[in-house]
Design an enzyme around this catalytic site. Structure first.
Site, PDB file in Angstrom:
ATOM      1  N   LYS A  90       0.844  -1.200   0.000  1.00 28.04           N
ATOM      2  CA  LYS A  90       0.000   0.000   0.000  1.00 28.04           C
ATOM      3  C   LYS A  90       0.872   1.239   0.000  1.00 28.04           C
ATOM      4  O   LYS A  90       1.663   1.458   0.911  1.00 28.04           O
ATOM      5  CB  LYS A  90      -0.918  -0.018   1.229  1.00 28.04           C
ATOM      6  CG  LYS A  90      -1.763   1.239   1.355  1.00 28.04           C
ATOM      7  CD  LYS A  90      -2.830   1.110   2.424  1.00 28.04           C
ATOM      8  CE  LYS A  90      -3.581   2.417   2.590  1.00 28.04           C
ATOM      9  NZ  LYS A  90      -4.659   2.326   3.573  1.00 28.04           N
ATOM     10  N   LYS A  97      -2.262  -1.806  -3.741  1.00 27.92           N
ATOM     11  CA  LYS A  97      -3.152  -0.643  -3.712  1.00 27.92           C
ATOM     12  C   LYS A  97      -2.362   0.636  -3.868  1.00 27.92           C
ATOM     13  O   LYS A  97      -1.354   0.776  -3.180  1.00 27.92           O
ATOM     14  CB  LYS A  97      -3.895  -0.648  -2.374  1.00 27.92           C
ATOM     15  CG  LYS A  97      -4.809   0.511  -2.155  1.00 27.92           C
ATOM     16  CD  LYS A  97      -5.419   0.439  -0.792  1.00 27.92           C
ATOM     17  CE  LYS A  97      -6.160   1.725  -0.549  1.00 27.92           C
ATOM     18  NZ  LYS A  97      -6.354   2.002   0.820  1.00 27.92           N
TER      19      LYS A  97
HETATM   20  C1  PBG Z   1      -7.863   3.312   5.561  1.00 25.92           C
HETATM   21  C2  PBG Z   1      -8.031   3.141   4.117  1.00 25.92           C
HETATM   22  C3  PBG Z   1      -7.858   4.077   3.101  1.00 25.92           C
HETATM   23  C4  PBG Z   1      -8.305   3.464   1.924  1.00 25.92           C
HETATM   24  C5  PBG Z   1      -8.683   2.181   2.261  1.00 25.92           C
HETATM   25  N1  PBG Z   1      -8.493   1.992   3.611  1.00 25.92           N
HETATM   26  C6  PBG Z   1      -7.402   5.469   3.143  1.00 25.92           C
HETATM   27  C7  PBG Z   1      -6.018   5.820   3.478  1.00 25.92           C
HETATM   28  O1  PBG Z   1      -5.142   4.969   3.642  1.00 25.92           O
HETATM   29  O2  PBG Z   1      -5.806   7.019   3.608  1.00 25.92           O
HETATM   30  C8  PBG Z   1      -8.378   4.129   0.582  1.00 25.92           C
HETATM   31  C9  PBG Z   1      -9.464   3.633  -0.305  1.00 25.92           C
HETATM   32  C10 PBG Z   1      -9.775   4.507  -1.457  1.00 25.92           C
HETATM   33  O3  PBG Z   1      -9.150   5.562  -1.698  1.00 25.92           O
HETATM   34  O4  PBG Z   1     -10.710   4.140  -2.183  1.00 25.92           O
HETATM   35  N2  PBG Z   1      -6.613   3.245   6.043  1.00 25.92           N
END
Ligand code: PBG
Length: 325
Positions: free
Chosen positions: A192, A245
């Site tokens: 991520k 992601k």
């Molecule tokens: C929470 C989380 C996020 C997303 C999924 N889980 C946001 C972040 O990390 O700031 C992003 C999902 C999206 O942008 O569709 N930690």
């Protein structure tokens, strides 16, 4: 000329015969926002066509998903109160816990995955508890484990930690096992990146950090070997599915990670990807359906087995109609 690649492109029947990428609606997961309150369905301004539902209204969305052929959801909660330690993330009557109970009671045919993170629940918007203006990794692990167990107790079928703390998969696995949830799989948001593509989501969930950014825990997008390291660590710690992601700009990571780990690979087409397509389609600059189909096929072609997308319903329909693989 002996070799003529165009020979295999001569008709729709033939093209479909030799197609390399095949997809199935069962591989789709729809991310869904649930909020406190009653009888409300609110459109998310930065994500037209996506809504926040109160628990009593989430059935509408779940029914639409089933009608379209989507059988899995990922739940994100928006609590009424936030505090320093994100207590609502692991409260027995927290928003996600109640949403899971509702979904499992009324729609037992839907597979319910929960996002495990603190950022929607902390007053400062970071993905863990703070110590001197930085997230305290090891203290946060305890709360993540507690959150995952409380989701499982509510009936979640799978948990998906998205916080990016070191060691969280092992901590969650141990806690789940101790609580008797050996059968609950973990889908780890392992690869991520600290990405601007999450912008609309933070609007939707009210989870933008109140100071600083997430770069001390989410990955620097200049790095690819580091992504492989994260994936391998999480696999060792017991992750059952490894996620990459965002998706669209990170297809190289899907390819790489797929080679290095033996778990199924998930890819998450995040809020910014959705919002860009929506906005351009609204302007009449791109054909929404063709664009979302092409984006989805690219993710599967790269090697993803599972696809999380706000376009899950539309894609399931397109798959059934044969518009895409
Ligand atoms: C929470 C989380 C996020 C997303 C999924 N889980 C946001 C972040 O990390 O700031 C992003 C999902 C999206 O942008 O569709 N930690």
């Amino acid at each position: 000329m002996v070799k003529r690649p165009r020979r295999l492109r001569g008709s729709e029947n033939l093209r479909r015969m030799v197609r390399e990428t095949r997809m199935d609606p069962h591989s789709l997961i729809y991310p869904m926002f649930v909020m406190e309150g009653q009888d409300k369905k609110e459109e998310i301004p930065s994500m037209e066509g996506q809504y926040r539902y109160t628990v009593d209204r989430m059935g509408e969305c779940l029914q639409e998903l089933l009608d379209a052929g989507v059988t899995s959801v990922m739940l994100f909660g928006i609590p009424k109160v936030k505090d320093e330690v994100g207590s609502q993330a692991y409260a027995e009557d927290g928003i996600v816990q109640r949403a899971v109970r509702y979904a499992k009671e009324h729609f037992p045919q839907i597979y319910v995955i929960t996002d495990v993170c603190m950022c929607e629940y902390t007053s400062h918007g970071h993905c863990g508890v703070l110590c001197d203006h930085d997230v305290d990794n090891d203290e946060t692990l305890k709360l993540l484990a507690k959150t995952a167990v409380s989701h499982a107790q509510a009936g979640a079928d799978m948990v998906a930690p998205s916080d990016m703390m070191d060691g969280r998969v092992a901590a969650i696995r141990e806690a789940l096992d101790e609580a008797g949830f050996q059968k609950i799989p973990i889908m780890s948001y392992a690869v991520k990146y600290a990405s601007a593509f999450y912008g609309p989501f933070r609007d939707a969930a009210g989870s933008a950090p109140s100071f600083g950014d997430r770069k001390t825990y989410q990955m620097d997008y200049h790095n690819s070997r580091e992504g492989v390291k994260e994936a391998m660590l999480d696999e060792e710690e017991g992750a059952d599915i490894i996620m990459v992601k965002p998706a669209m700009s990170y297809l190289d990571m899907i390819v790489k990670v797929k080679e290095m780990v033996d778990t199924p690979i998930a890819a998450y087409s995040v809020s910014g990807e959705y919002a860009m397509v929506k906005a351009a389609a609204k302007m009449g600059w791109v054909d929404e359906e063709r664009i979302l189909g092409e984006m989805a096929v690219a993710v599967y072609r790269a090697g993803a087995d599972v696809y999380l997308t706000y376009y899950a319903k539309e894609l399931a329909r397109m798959m059934k109609e044969g518009k895409i693989g």
